[in-house]
Design a protein around this motif. Structure first.
Motif, short mmCIF file in Angstrom:
data_model
loop_
_atom_site.label_atom_id
_atom_site.label_comp_id
_atom_site.label_asym_id
_atom_site.label_seq_id
_atom_site.Cartn_x
_atom_site.Cartn_y
_atom_site.Cartn_z
N UNK A 16 -18.08 -32.49 -15.31
CA UNK A 16 -18.42 -31.87 -16.60
C UNK A 16 -19.01 -33.00 -17.43
N UNK A 17 -20.30 -33.01 -17.60
CA UNK A 17 -20.94 -34.12 -18.31
C UNK A 17 -20.65 -35.42 -17.56
N UNK A 18 -20.16 -36.43 -18.29
CA UNK A 18 -19.91 -37.71 -17.62
C UNK A 18 -18.61 -37.73 -16.82
N UNK A 19 -17.80 -36.66 -16.98
CA UNK A 19 -16.46 -36.69 -16.38
C UNK A 19 -16.43 -36.04 -15.00
N UNK A 20 -16.20 -36.86 -13.98
CA UNK A 20 -16.08 -36.33 -12.62
C UNK A 20 -14.71 -35.69 -12.46
N UNK A 21 -14.69 -34.42 -12.10
CA UNK A 21 -13.41 -33.72 -11.97
C UNK A 21 -13.07 -33.52 -10.48
N UNK A 22 -14.07 -33.22 -9.68
CA UNK A 22 -13.86 -33.12 -8.23
C UNK A 22 -14.72 -34.21 -7.59
N UNK A 23 -14.06 -35.11 -6.87
CA UNK A 23 -14.77 -36.30 -6.39
C UNK A 23 -14.85 -36.33 -4.87
N UNK A 24 -15.08 -35.16 -4.26
CA UNK A 24 -15.16 -35.13 -2.80
C UNK A 24 -13.93 -34.47 -2.22
N UNK A 25 -13.79 -33.16 -2.46
CA UNK A 25 -12.60 -32.43 -1.99
C UNK A 25 -12.89 -31.76 -0.65
#
Ligand SMILES: Nc1ncnc2c1ncn2[C@@H]1O[C@H](COP(=O)(O)OP(=O)(O)OP(=O)(O)O)[C@@H](O)[C@H]1O
Length: 314
Positions: A16-25
């Motif tokens: 979401x914008x600069x915030x990575x929430x899922x980083x390779x699930x």
């Protein structure tokens, strides 16, 4: 658990914008399997669910449900049923009217709707409330009616986001029985929950989401045994909240505060009962009154703390 994966999530990333929430699930789910997705608030559970439902297109990686991408193929979306956190039913309509409406929305042929409604009522044990408006139902019945709406088109995958929210303790057993019944029919169930008791008793596998990745995954009892071996949990319930000096003493004795209650402290010991006796003496000597000291097998709560604190050996 049987057969090939029904759902395959591979290397899914989302920000979401600069915030990575899922980083390779990565996640795979088979027919007839219950999988509980665990993780602290904001870990990305709902985002992962939205991605699986095709509501969010991942920036990288893929989701395949019965071999198809739910974000692109509507037939793939028909293979899943979603029960969101907030009850999503027409409050003024009866349960049966809701189910008929959801069946039509899911394009169940008109002549098949009555049988589909009846089947969903039976599977969710809501037959006795079929003609009651949803707004008059208890939290437990509302949740089961919402499950009925999600399965009325017979999806292969049922997704439940926080199913125990608004459901009292007595109604949880009925809810769990419904989920198990669906699993036994071969439906794959993916649920997110903060209710670790429910996850421990219901799920065939649990997965811990942290920092955008699934950091630990497997059958709950096997994970607990692997993490703690034969250690036992010693729980100390103090008569009153400790002051700073008391906290320092408890910490020095190897105890840590439980997440939910300031008076409840915990540690894991190889010699559980002997350790409980030792701690009792030690705390009394220091003037700390314990109301109760319990020794029990470690649970998903202990595992969750371990994972959240990042103290798990790599
Ligand atoms: N539409 C959005 N725009 C920006 N940020 C968002 C959006 N939706 C969620 N987030 C943020 O992404 C992170 C993950 O949110 P998500 O709802 O997926 O977590 P969760 O694990 O389901 O949390 P909870 O257990 O509290 O429901 C949070 O920090 C949240 O604030």
């Amino acid at each position: 658990m049987t057969g090939l994966p029904l759902l395959t999530v591979s290397g899914v990333r989302h920000a979401y914008g600069p915030r990575t929430v899922l980083a390779g699930v990565d996640l795979a789910l088979s027919p007839g399997e219950i999988y509980a997705l665990l993780g602290p608030n904001g870990a990305g559970k709902t985002t992962l669910i939205k991605t699986i439902c095709g509501r969010i297109r991942p920036e990288a990686g893929s989701v395949r449900l019965q071999g198809q991408d739910p974000a692109r193929v509507s037939a793939a979306r028909a293979g899943l049923g979603l029960v969101p956190q907030e009850i999503a039913l027409y409050a003024h309509l009866t349960v049966a009217e809701n189910l008929a409406t959801f069946a039509s929305l899911a394009q169940v042929p008109r002549r098949d709707v009555p049988a589909a409604v009846q089947r969903a009522l039976q599977l969710t044990r809501t037959v006795d409330r079929a003609h009651v408006p949803v707004r008059h139902l208890s939290g437990g019945y509302q949740r089961r009616a919402n499950i009925a709406a999600a399965i009325v088109h017979q999806p292969a995958l049922l997704i439940l986001d926080e199913p125990t929210v608004g459901v009292d303790i007595d109604a949880r057993e009925a809810l769990d029985a419904v989920i198990r019944g669906l699993r036994d029919l071969g439906v794959a169930v993916l649920l997110t929950t903060h209710d670790l008791e429910q996850a421990g008793s219901l799920a065939d596998r649990v997965g811990f989401l942290r920092d955008g990745a699934l950091v630990l995954e497997g059958p709950p009892q096997a994970l607990i045994a692997e993490a703690f071996g034969s250690r036992m949990e010693v729980l100390v319930e103090l008569s009153s909240e400790p002051d700073a000096a008391g906290e320092a003493l408890l910490t020095a004795a190897g105890l840590s505060r439980t997440a939910h209650r300031a008076r409840l402290w915990t540690c894991l010991e190889a010699d559980g009962y002997a350790a409980a006796g030792r701690l009792d003496k030690q705390l009394r000597k220091a003037g700390l009154c314990s109301r109760e000291i319990r020794v029990r097998e470690p649970s998903l709560h202990n595992l969750f703390s371990l994972v959240a604190e990042r103290t798990l050996a790599a």
